[in-house]
Write a protein that holds these residues in place. Structure first.
Motif, short mmCIF file in Angstrom:
data_model
loop_
_atom_site.label_atom_id
_atom_site.label_comp_id
_atom_site.label_asym_id
_atom_site.label_seq_id
_atom_site.Cartn_x
_atom_site.Cartn_y
_atom_site.Cartn_z
N THR A 100 1.02 -1.40 -0.03
CA THR A 100 -0.38 0.04 -0.01
C THR A 100 0.93 1.51 -0.19
OG1 THR A 100 -0.11 -0.03 2.80
CG2 THR A 100 -2.49 -0.99 1.39
N SER A 101 2.10 0.88 0.06
CA SER A 101 2.86 2.48 0.41
C SER A 101 3.56 3.03 -1.10
CB SER A 101 4.41 2.24 0.65
OG SER A 101 4.13 1.45 2.36
N LEU A 102 3.06 2.49 -2.13
CA LEU A 102 2.89 3.00 -3.82
C LEU A 102 1.61 2.94 -4.69
CD1 LEU A 102 5.88 0.59 -4.94
CD2 LEU A 102 5.61 3.12 -4.41
N ASN A 103 1.75 4.37 -4.70
CA ASN A 103 0.53 4.55 -5.50
C ASN A 103 -0.37 3.87 -6.56
OD1 ASN A 103 -1.40 6.78 -6.71
ND2 ASN A 103 -0.88 8.23 -6.15
N HIS A 152 0.78 -2.83 -8.49
CA HIS A 152 -0.30 -4.41 -8.93
C HIS A 152 0.85 -5.00 -10.04
CE1 HIS A 152 -1.62 -2.32 -12.67
NE2 HIS A 152 -2.22 -4.11 -12.54
N ASP B 202 -1.29 5.04 2.64
CA ASP B 202 0.09 4.84 2.76
C ASP B 202 0.68 6.04 1.93
OD1 ASP B 202 -0.39 3.41 5.03
OD2 ASP B 202 0.63 1.59 4.41
N TYR B 203 0.55 5.30 0.61
CA TYR B 203 1.26 6.32 -0.31
C TYR B 203 1.02 8.05 -0.50
CZ TYR B 203 -3.47 6.27 -2.48
OH TYR B 203 -4.87 6.44 -3.26
N ARG B 220 -1.06 15.72 -8.11
CA ARG B 220 -1.54 14.71 -8.90
C ARG B 220 -1.29 12.87 -8.07
NH1 ARG B 220 0.01 13.51 -13.76
NH2 ARG B 220 1.02 11.87 -12.30
N HIS B 221 -0.90 12.71 -6.78
CA HIS B 221 -1.24 11.57 -5.57
C HIS B 221 -2.42 11.24 -4.90
CE1 HIS B 221 2.92 10.10 -5.98
NE2 HIS B 221 3.44 11.15 -5.74
N ALA B 222 -3.18 12.37 -5.01
CA ALA B 222 -4.60 12.39 -4.44
C ALA B 222 -6.13 12.27 -5.18
CB ALA B 222 -5.03 13.67 -3.27
N PRO B 224 -6.61 11.69 -8.36
CA PRO B 224 -6.72 10.50 -9.81
C PRO B 224 -7.12 8.84 -8.85
CG PRO B 224 -4.69 11.43 -9.57
CD PRO B 224 -4.98 11.68 -8.70
N ASN B 225 -6.95 9.01 -7.57
CA ASN B 225 -7.16 7.95 -6.49
C ASN B 225 -9.02 8.20 -5.87
OD1 ASN B 225 -5.87 5.76 -6.30
ND2 ASN B 225 -4.06 7.67 -5.85
N ILE B 298 -7.68 6.04 -15.60
CA ILE B 298 -7.14 6.07 -14.70
C ILE B 298 -6.31 5.25 -14.01
CG2 ILE B 298 -7.33 7.66 -12.22
CD1 ILE B 298 -9.94 9.62 -13.95
N PRO B 300 -4.88 1.94 -13.81
CA PRO B 300 -4.32 0.99 -14.41
C PRO B 300 -4.63 -0.53 -13.75
CG PRO B 300 -2.60 1.87 -12.76
CD PRO B 300 -3.90 2.69 -12.86
N ARG B 301 -5.13 -0.57 -12.08
CA ARG B 301 -5.82 -2.28 -11.75
C ARG B 301 -6.59 -2.51 -12.76
NH1 ARG B 301 -6.04 -0.28 -6.23
NH2 ARG B 301 -6.40 1.64 -7.13
#
Lengths: 582, 306
Positions: A100-103, A152, B202-203, B220-222, B224-225, B298, B300-301
């Motif tokens: 979980t530590s990588l976006n 992932h 965590d990220y 950039r990080h918050a 898109p999620n 947005i 990729p998973r």
């Protein structure tokens, strides 16, 4: 040479109206090229100390005393604008959970280059080159291709390497690693720790390693600082601390650490089987396809596994994540469809009617890993323990209550705690409640799936002790599932080592641990950190390839391993040359 | 591509289902369209004749089959009341409705997301509470009340905007705001909780540990999620819009399919009601399809599986 990082009388406080000290008067000094381990059980304040160094404390927690100095810069009291350029450049941190530590939505490359470009005035191309170099440094194969991948697509061990690459790309003076290997399998843990040690020497940085695992401490630390409830218990060179611990707490902590090869070995008499699994298979399809058709990939989670557990016997299933050990537990509990036979006390689980299945369920109970998640927070613990009795309609209300009170006493809790709620108990107490619940129906077999893995070592030792006592008292058979070789060595009569859904070696604990025959068993045992700094076994970073996967094409089951009896009920899978090398 | 084809096939199946259900519901309705067409004074014989002429005396499945067959050919039937093709009636009014919906989506997203983000960043403060009270009010207020209130204040009293009608940008503002207010309330609440959830991941801590500036971490990080659950919501939301449009178009006299539907309901003009229902069903199905196609761009998973 001046120390890289110094803490003097560091005090951290939470809350304003009713302030409470979480860390009190902590002092240490870390030289360049040195590894300092902060060791201690949960709640000892080791992670908060790390966050304080990084200037990343949660809002409610403040530094209320002492100071932290990085080189010649005092960090405490530094405004955010001044702290930000230091963070990630001169002092970096990696965390426990690589998953979980990588976006998840950004590529590895993006996450690496932004770390570099946040501190260095370089262009995209140069940052990319630096990112590839950083991945090479942590020995990730095909670094350039990894830049385009998302988190992932990588395994846990790979992700932790990426985290390390990210933290070390700018060659910081100090790296703080907070339980960096706790979430990883032992063989991977070994690689990651060796890698950290190598890179530390290469860069010449100071390493603060936070861990609860005294085995890890013994393998990598130069000096150790033992913490308990926010206070420094003692500090000194690692050999010193292990050989001559000054504080009672350190002595108790070291005594509680499970060690391989210290269990008393008794010859296991042949016992009447309570559980017999024959040719057990659990497979499931990965993608559903159009209306269930056309799926091409299948997980062969458990492939033709056979074993027996006798009365009053403990059989342990060990193996790394994804080996199928927990899937077996779920098949036994009737939670996943399986093929093959599960026979409990002479009854085959597959050909039972409703009433028969109910009776069988009564005989097989489970204890899970996470004592926080496996108790309904809105129910009183007494009711939770009584619930199996209620479900199976056993006894009157008063009788049930009496039985629960008896169970509470049995597992070392007080019957007057019955009307409390789960959140009022500690982790160890909750696991005792789970054990009481499993005992309520007087089962013949208890399946314990990683039941002590989430507990601190001292608590873990007491829970293991309790499990043994209960086995003596009630004659229960245990199927003990764990990734922790040392714990398994402590508790098991017999052990089965699993890999990719199949058993590779099975025998008494003495046979498997003292005379391992299969290369995989040997590799697992070698990877276990030994809590004795005079017997360090970690040398150079070995890189095993990616871990083999139980996911295969749908119509391509893995080849069955043939188990051969090498004497006295010690079964070992035949190895091909290729497998021994893998 | 195969994935999209599969999704389109499923979408078509859903629409067939919708056509059947709407047809069945209206068939079971006690209102009799023949009486309406014939008028109060018509004799029983006339009524029977019209009934026969329209094929309404046929068994249910025969009627449905005929209806479905013409549907496939793009024929939504004829309005007995308006004496016009339903498809041309809808086609004439669809652009106005689409414009209104687009404007409504812009209003709810721009205001909703902004409010949500600000509230999340200021959580626990007075600003947060004020914003959440606002959004709660927005969620609870019935659209016709909001519409009338806006009309009264901004059109009647202040005279900034026209009272109703269609044509210029000024005409669009009040209906779009009315339509968007409800969604604004929902999205601000969703965005707030989504953003708070993401900010404690965590990220985000990793990003801070890298020494990234606050703004970069946020954008950039918050973002898109945090936006991922919202996108799925927009797809569903288009359905909510279709019901909103009936009210809003009526209040503001906006010549769209909502108004058409409203008039048809009052006159029991069944072919129009069915036509509009089908068009809205198409919109909902399309909206969901779009949301599902945008999400993997947005995140990729999530892979488009074929």
């Amino acid at each position: 040479m001046p120390p890289a990082l110094v803490a003097e009388g560091l005090t951290l406080t939470v809350g304003r109206e009713r302030p409470r000290q979480l860390v009190s008067g902590l002092s240490f000094a870390l030289a360049k090229g040195e590894t300092l381990c902060l060791a201690g059980e949960s709640g000892s304040g080791k992670s908060l100390t790390a966050l304080a160094v990084m200037g990343l404390l949660p809002r409610a927690v403040r530094v209320t005393g002492g100071r932290i100095t990085l080189g010649d810069t005092e960090l405490t009291g530094l405004p955010e604008a001044a702290m930000r350029p230091i963070r990630g450049d001169r002092v970096a941190m990696i965390f426990q959970e690589p998953m979980t530590s990588l976006n998840p939505v950004l590529t590895i490359g993006r996450q690496l280059t932004e770390a570099i470009r946040a501190h260095r005035p370089v262009g995209r191309a140069e940052a990319r080159r630096a990112a590839i170099a950083a991945l090479d440094a942590v020995r990730i194969p095909e670094a350039a291709r990894r830049l385009e991948q998302h988190p992932h697509e990588l395994s846990g061990g790979m992700r932790q390497r990426v985290m390390i690459a990210m933290a070390l790309a700018l060659r910081p003076d100090v790296l703080i690693a907070d339980e960096p290997t706790t979430a990883l399998d032992v063989t991977v843990q070994r690689e990651v720790l060796a890698l950290l040690a190598d890179l530390k020497d290469e860069i010449g940085m100071g390493l603060v390693l936070i861990t609860h695992d005294m085995g890890v401490v013994a393998e990598v630390a130069d000096r150790v600082l033992v913490m308990r409830a926010g206070r420094q218990v003692e500090e000194g060179p690692v050999a010193e601390i292990f050989a001559r611990p000054a504080a009672d707490y350190t002595r108790a902590l070291l005594a509680a650490v499970p060690r391989m090869g210290t269990a008393a070995r008794a010859d296991a008499p042949k016992r009447r089987p309570v559980l017999a699994a024959t040719d057990l298979c659990v497979r499931y399809d990965l993608d559903s396809g159009v209306m269930g058709m056309g799926s091409r990939r299948r997980v062969f989670a458990v492939e033709g596994v056979s074993f027996e557990v006798g009365e009053r016997e403990t059989l342990s299933l060990v193996g790394e994540s994804g080996c199928g050990k927990s899937t077996i537990a779920r098949a036994l509990a009737g939670l996943v469809p399986y093929s093959g036979d599960i026979v409990v006390d002479g009854r085959n689980a597959a050909n039972l009617d409703r009433a028969g299945t109910m009776a069988l369920r009564r005989d097989v109970q489970m204890i899970f890993q996470d004592p926080f998640a496996s108790l309904d927070p809105r129910m009183k613990v007494g009711d939770l323990v009584a619930e199996p009795l209620t479900i199976h309609a056993l006894g009157s209300r008063a009788e049930r209550r009496e039985r629960v009170a008896d169970l509470f006493a049995r597992v070392g809790l007080s019957p007057d705690q019955m009307d409390r709620y789960p959140h009022e108990f500690s982790g160890g107490q909750r696991q005792r409640i789970c054990i009481a619940r499993a005992l309520a129906l007087r089962p013949k077999l208890i399946v314990a799936d990683e039941s002590v893995s989430a507990l601190d070592v001292s608590v873990q030792a007491r829970v293991l002790e309790l499990l043994k006592e209960l086995q003596e008292a009630f004659g229960i058979a245990y199927l003990f599932i764990s990734h922790d070789m040392a714990v398994v060595d402590q508790i098991s009569d017999r052990v089965a080592v699993m890999r990719l859904g199949q058993i590779v070696e099975m025998g008494t604990a003495a046979q498997v641990f003292d005379d391992p025959r299969h290369s995989y068993t040997r590799r697992l045992i070698e990877a276990v950190p030994i809590p004795d700094p005079s017997r360090r076994t970690f040398t150079g970073a070995r890189l095993a390839g990616e871990i083999a996967s139980p996911v295969r094409a749908r119509h391509d089951p893995p080849p069955r391993l043939l188990l051969r009896n090498v004497g006295g009920g010690h079964w070992v899978a035949e190895e091909s040359e290729a497998m021994a090398a893998a | 591509m195969a994935y999209i084809a599969k999704r389109l096939l499923f979408s078509a199946l859903i629409l067939v289902g919708v056509s059947f259900i709407t047809f069945a519901l209206l068939y079971l309705l006690p209102a009799d369209p023949v009486r309406q067409i014939a008028g109060r004074s018509a004799t029983a014989q006339t009524v029977e004749n019209i009934r026969h002429q329209l094929g309404l005396d046929q068994p249910f499945f025969v009627q449905y089959a005929r209806y479905f067959w013409s549907l496939v050919q793009g024929d939504l039937g004829r309005s007995y009341v308006q004496r016009a093709e339903v498809s041309s009636l809808i086609a004439a009014r669809l652009p106005a409705s689409l414009l209104l919906m687009a404007a409504g989506i812009v209003v709810e997203l721009v205001f909703g997301l902004t409010l949500g983000i600000v509230a999340a960043l200021r959580r626990g403060t007075a600003t947060d509470q004020a914003l959440m009270i606002t959004s709660f009010t927005a969620v609870s207020a019935p659209q016709f009340v909001v519409g009338l209130l806006l009309l009264y204040v901004f059109a009647v009293e202040l005279g900034w905007f026209p009272i109703g009608g269609y044509g210029t940008f000024a005409h669009l503002v009040l209906p779009a705001v009315t339509l968007g207010v409800l969604g604004m309330g929902w999205y601000s609440r969703m965005m707030r909780s989504s953003m708070i959830e993401v900010l404690r991941q965590d990220y985000i801590r990793t990003a801070r540990a890298k020494g990234l500036p606050r703004l970069t971490i946020f954008v950039r990080h918050a973002m898109p999620n945090a936006i991922l659950p919202i996108i799925a919501m927009i797809g569903i939301d288009i359905g909510l819009f279709m019901s909103g449009i009936v009210v809003v178009e009526s209040v503001f006299g906006w010549p769209g399919i909502g108004q058409l539907a409203w008039q048809a309901i009052q006159r029991v003009d069944i072919p129009i009601i069915m036509g509009v229902t089908l068009v809205s069903a198409c919109a909902i199905v399309l909206g969901n399809l779009l949301a599902d196609l945008v999400t993997p761009l947005i995140d990729p998973r999530i892979k488009l599986r074929d």
